[in-house]
Enzyme design. Sequence first.
Site, PDB file in Angstrom:
ATOM      1  N   TYR A 295      -2.523  -1.465  10.105  1.00 37.35           N
ATOM      2  CA  TYR A 295      -2.522  -1.749   8.664  1.00 37.35           C
ATOM      3  C   TYR A 295      -1.254  -1.200   8.018  1.00 37.35           C
ATOM      4  O   TYR A 295      -0.591  -1.890   7.234  1.00 37.35           O
ATOM      5  CB  TYR A 295      -3.760  -1.143   8.018  1.00 37.35           C
TER       6      TYR A 295
ATOM      7  N   SER B 219       0.869  -1.173   0.000  1.00 32.94           N
ATOM      8  CA  SER B 219       0.000   0.000   0.000  1.00 32.94           C
ATOM      9  C   SER B 219       0.901   1.216   0.000  1.00 32.94           C
ATOM     10  O   SER B 219       2.055   1.141   0.448  1.00 32.94           O
ATOM     11  CB  SER B 219      -0.887   0.003   1.255  1.00 32.94           C
TER      12      SER B 219
END
Length: 256
Positions: free
Chosen positions: A163, A150
Amino acid sequence: MTMSSTNQLLAGRRVLVTGAARGLGLSFATAIAEAGASVAMADILEDSLNESVAVLKRRGFDVHGCKLDLADPISIDACVKNVVERLGGLDGLVNNAAVTNSGGRSSEQLDIAMWDKVMTVNVRGTWLMTNACLPALRESGRGSIVNLSSDTPLWGAPNLLAYVASKGAIIGMTRSLAREVGNDNITVNAVAPGLTLVEATEYVPEHRHRTYHDGRALQRNQLPDDVSGAVVFALSDLSRFITGQLLAVNGGFVMN
């Protein structure tokens, strides 16, 4: 993405995509099938997975479904065994499945159980899935692993710490593993999408979407198809001398 746009880059390949029932994973599975590969689609969302597999089968693609719980090592091994038997081997793995869970909470608001869940699925699950696939990827002679990271660890997205940490770990794992399996002719690369309009990002507040939109060099919403080309490229012969690399696909929000 269409068959002509990928020019059958993956003809004859056998690829496993995790988290393929919907969102980015479904977009990847679709693009990989359109590029000529046989695709195994794995997900914990069994009903959604069956529906997505059926849709692609109706389009004439060679796709198969496999239930997968990345938090369960037994499930991982069983899924890979099933996939290798059904496809007759494995040439590519797309480690896409992940959970977010920590969105909208500060570091102090996270509890240990939530942190552990994110790390178990996103980091340990990716590690165990990769290990389970390595024997078949070695046998392929042209194996490719694509890990979905990400861009959040690239700019330090706040209020998403577990995350972000897990996706930062994916980047490090990609580089280390690339060196471990290079002599097996297996490439390992990471793709880091920006904020993409899919089911998994529906929780994201409007101000965060606006931050991405306004900060991109290409000022528009990011869609799943924007990421699929990078994944197909990383699985194809066009990238056989590229390994251990991180490709940020975010419209220029982060440039690395």
